[in-house]
Design a protein around this motif. Structure first.
Motif, PDB file in Angstrom:
ATOM      1  N   THR A   1       0.827  -1.208   0.000  1.00 53.88           N
ATOM      2  CA  THR A   1       0.000   0.000   0.000  1.00 53.88           C
ATOM      3  C   THR A   1       0.857   1.252   0.000  1.00 53.88           C
ATOM      4  O   THR A   1       0.646   2.181  -0.776  1.00 53.88           O
ATOM      5  CB  THR A   1      -0.931   0.003   1.229  1.00 53.88           C
ATOM      6  OG1 THR A   1      -1.727  -1.176   1.206  1.00 53.88           O
ATOM      7  CG2 THR A   1      -1.834   1.227   1.214  1.00 53.88           C
ATOM      8  N   PHE A   2       1.853   1.289   0.863  1.00 59.36           N
ATOM      9  CA  PHE A   2       2.769   2.429   0.916  1.00 59.36           C
ATOM     10  C   PHE A   2       4.099   1.942   1.450  1.00 59.36           C
ATOM     11  O   PHE A   2       4.162   1.326   2.514  1.00 59.36           O
ATOM     12  CB  PHE A   2       2.204   3.531   1.822  1.00 59.36           C
ATOM     13  CG  PHE A   2       3.070   4.764   1.872  1.00 59.36           C
ATOM     14  CD1 PHE A   2       3.017   5.700   0.858  1.00 59.36           C
ATOM     15  CD2 PHE A   2       3.941   4.970   2.935  1.00 59.36           C
ATOM     16  CE1 PHE A   2       3.815   6.832   0.899  1.00 59.36           C
ATOM     17  CE2 PHE A   2       4.739   6.097   2.983  1.00 59.36           C
ATOM     18  CZ  PHE A   2       4.674   7.031   1.959  1.00 59.36           C
ATOM     19  N   LYS A   3       5.173   2.199   0.710  1.00 59.29           N
ATOM     20  CA  LYS A   3       6.494   1.746   1.125  1.00 59.29           C
ATOM     21  C   LYS A   3       7.509   2.859   0.936  1.00 59.29           C
ATOM     22  O   LYS A   3       7.465   3.586  -0.055  1.00 59.29           O
ATOM     23  CB  LYS A   3       6.943   0.531   0.305  1.00 59.29           C
ATOM     24  CG  LYS A   3       6.244  -0.770   0.653  1.00 59.29           C
ATOM     25  CD  LYS A   3       6.893  -1.942  -0.064  1.00 59.29           C
ATOM     26  CE  LYS A   3       6.288  -3.262   0.390  1.00 59.29           C
ATOM     27  NZ  LYS A   3       6.979  -4.419  -0.211  1.00 59.29           N
TER      28      LYS A   3
ATOM     29  N   GLY B   1       1.128   1.708  -3.560  1.00 52.46           N
ATOM     30  CA  GLY B   1       0.414   0.631  -4.226  1.00 52.46           C
ATOM     31  C   GLY B   1       1.322  -0.362  -4.915  1.00 52.46           C
ATOM     32  O   GLY B   1       0.848  -1.252  -5.619  1.00 52.46           O
ATOM     33  N   THR B   2       2.625  -0.228  -4.743  1.00 51.06           N
ATOM     34  CA  THR B   2       3.566  -1.129  -5.402  1.00 51.06           C
ATOM     35  C   THR B   2       4.918  -1.039  -4.727  1.00 51.06           C
ATOM     36  O   THR B   2       5.235  -0.045  -4.062  1.00 51.06           O
ATOM     37  CB  THR B   2       3.717  -0.767  -6.889  1.00 51.06           C
ATOM     38  OG1 THR B   2       4.591  -1.712  -7.513  1.00 51.06           O
ATOM     39  CG2 THR B   2       4.308   0.621  -7.055  1.00 51.06           C
TER      40      THR B   2
ATOM     41  N   LEU C   1       9.904   7.526  -7.208  1.00 49.47           N
ATOM     42  CA  LEU C   1       8.490   7.548  -6.849  1.00 49.47           C
ATOM     43  C   LEU C   1       7.769   6.643  -7.822  1.00 49.47           C
ATOM     44  O   LEU C   1       7.781   6.879  -9.028  1.00 49.47           O
ATOM     45  CB  LEU C   1       7.911   8.965  -6.911  1.00 49.47           C
ATOM     46  CG  LEU C   1       6.398   9.066  -6.663  1.00 49.47           C
ATOM     47  CD1 LEU C   1       6.042   8.550  -5.267  1.00 49.47           C
ATOM     48  CD2 LEU C   1       5.908  10.499  -6.846  1.00 49.47           C
ATOM     49  N   ASP C   2       7.158   5.594  -7.309  1.00 46.13           N
ATOM     50  CA  ASP C   2       6.491   4.604  -8.149  1.00 46.13           C
ATOM     51  C   ASP C   2       5.059   4.456  -7.644  1.00 46.13           C
ATOM     52  O   ASP C   2       4.839   4.095  -6.480  1.00 46.13           O
ATOM     53  CB  ASP C   2       7.225   3.263  -8.057  1.00 46.13           C
ATOM     54  CG  ASP C   2       7.162   2.489  -9.363  1.00 46.13           C
ATOM     55  OD1 ASP C   2       6.279   2.794 -10.173  1.00 46.13           O
ATOM     56  OD2 ASP C   2       8.002   1.592  -9.556  1.00 46.13           O
ATOM     57  N   VAL C   3       4.093   4.764  -8.528  1.00 43.06           N
ATOM     58  CA  VAL C   3       2.686   4.743  -8.132  1.00 43.06           C
ATOM     59  C   VAL C   3       1.937   3.744  -8.993  1.00 43.06           C
ATOM     60  O   VAL C   3       1.989   3.811 -10.222  1.00 43.06           O
ATOM     61  CB  VAL C   3       2.043   6.138  -8.278  1.00 43.06           C
ATOM     62  CG1 VAL C   3       0.576   6.093  -7.865  1.00 43.06           C
ATOM     63  CG2 VAL C   3       2.804   7.166  -7.450  1.00 43.06           C
TER      64      VAL C   3
ATOM     65  N   ARG D   1      -2.659  13.381  -8.749  1.00 43.16           N
ATOM     66  CA  ARG D   1      -3.277  14.685  -8.932  1.00 43.16           C
ATOM     67  C   ARG D   1      -2.854  15.659  -7.843  1.00 43.16           C
ATOM     68  O   ARG D   1      -2.796  15.312  -6.667  1.00 43.16           O
ATOM     69  CB  ARG D   1      -4.800  14.559  -8.948  1.00 43.16           C
ATOM     70  CG  ARG D   1      -5.503  15.836  -9.354  1.00 43.16           C
ATOM     71  CD  ARG D   1      -6.964  15.609  -9.653  1.00 43.16           C
ATOM     72  NE  ARG D   1      -7.733  15.345  -8.443  1.00 43.16           N
ATOM     73  CZ  ARG D   1      -9.055  15.518  -8.365  1.00 43.16           C
ATOM     74  NH1 ARG D   1      -9.725  15.917  -9.428  1.00 43.16           N
ATOM     75  NH2 ARG D   1      -9.694  15.250  -7.254  1.00 43.16           N
ATOM     76  N   LEU D   2      -2.543  16.897  -8.271  1.00 43.99           N
ATOM     77  CA  LEU D   2      -2.305  18.007  -7.364  1.00 43.99           C
ATOM     78  C   LEU D   2      -3.518  18.919  -7.449  1.00 43.99           C
ATOM     79  O   LEU D   2      -3.885  19.373  -8.534  1.00 43.99           O
ATOM     80  CB  LEU D   2      -1.045  18.783  -7.774  1.00 43.99           C
ATOM     81  CG  LEU D   2       0.253  17.974  -7.872  1.00 43.99           C
ATOM     82  CD1 LEU D   2       1.384  18.873  -8.362  1.00 43.99           C
ATOM     83  CD2 LEU D   2       0.614  17.365  -6.530  1.00 43.99           C
TER      84      LEU D   2
END
Length: 246
Positions: free
Chosen positions: A38-40, A51-52, A58-60, A66-67
């Motif tokens: 979920t968050f690492k 999510g990965t 930064l890997d999403v 979104r900002l």
């Protein structure tokens, strides 16, 4: 916890260290939420994954980043497997800028204009520099140019209703107007477009000029042919007269 202080140490070597009075928590190692992807945050590589498990800084894993500021946002998304840069502005523009202010690409959604090396695009595509196309450049799709004038190839020059100017008429026109009769004058171009030139109009005017010149050449060729035949006839008559006098 440190006795008599707002400091907290958890684990050997202070794996988790906190300062309650400063609202600060430091984790001296990898950090995971829910013991999953979920968050690492990886200390050794400096990578963050949402999510990965991160491969990059930064890997999403998801369809959108979104900002948001009120009703305005900038988002990167991959909806339906297609990449987007999704923008929403109050009255702003997307700007991609290089090392200097003269190196920029600006997209103004509210005015439907794109500028390259200009901050104030005046046309749908405004380029301050050279343009190269490896393929063809097409005019059309919409039947009007930027100034609202529709252009078509001037094949009407070859029609019976078109009056081709004679060479002496063109000469008289040049002396009077100082420009070819089929081409917009420099004065009118300046008045309509400032320092710019309507290249679409010029292309069609140039073609009409060439077609008129071709028609004039055809007429001149007819006259040359007639004169050649007349000269041949006169040469024959002269030859006959010489034989009679001999």
């Amino acid at each position: 916890a440190e006795t008599g202080s707002d400091r907290l140490h958890i684990g050997q070597g202070s794996l988790i260290y906190g300062e309650i009075d400063n609202d600060m928590v430091r984790i001296n190692g990898d950090f995971e939420v829910n013991n999953s992807s979920t968050f690492k945050v990886y200390k050794s590589t400096g990578r963050v994954g949402i999510g990965t498990a991160p491969t990059y800084k930064l890997d999403v894993a998801g369809d959108r980043i979104r900002l948001v500021n009120g009703t305005e946002w900038i988002a990167m998304r991959t909806d339906g497997g297609t990449g987007y840069l999704d923008l929403s502005f109050g009255a702003g523009s997307l700007v991609i800028q290089g090392s200097t202010t003269n190196e920029n690409v600006i997209i103004n959604p509210s005015m439907n204009k794109v500028g390259i090396r200009t901050w104030t695009p005046q046309y749908e595509l405004d380029v301050n520099g050279s343009i190269r196309a490896i393929g063809s450049v097409y005019y059309g799709g919409s039947t009007t140019s930027a100034n609202g004038t529709a252009y078509t190839k001037p094949d009407y020059v070859f029609g019976n209703e078109y009056s081709v100017m004679k060479i002496n008429e063109v000469e008289d026109y040049l002396h009077l107007e100082n420009h070819l009769p089929w081409v917009t004058s420099a004065e009118k171009e300046k008045r309509e477009n400032g320092d710019a030139t309507d290249m679409t109009r010029m292309a069609f005017e140039t073609l009409e000029t060439v077609e008129n010149l071709q028609m004039q050449i055809i007429e001149l060729n007819k006259k040359v042919t007639e004169l050649s035949e007349l000269i041949k006839t006169q040469e024959t008559e002269i030859k006959v007269l010489k034989q009679i006098h001999e």
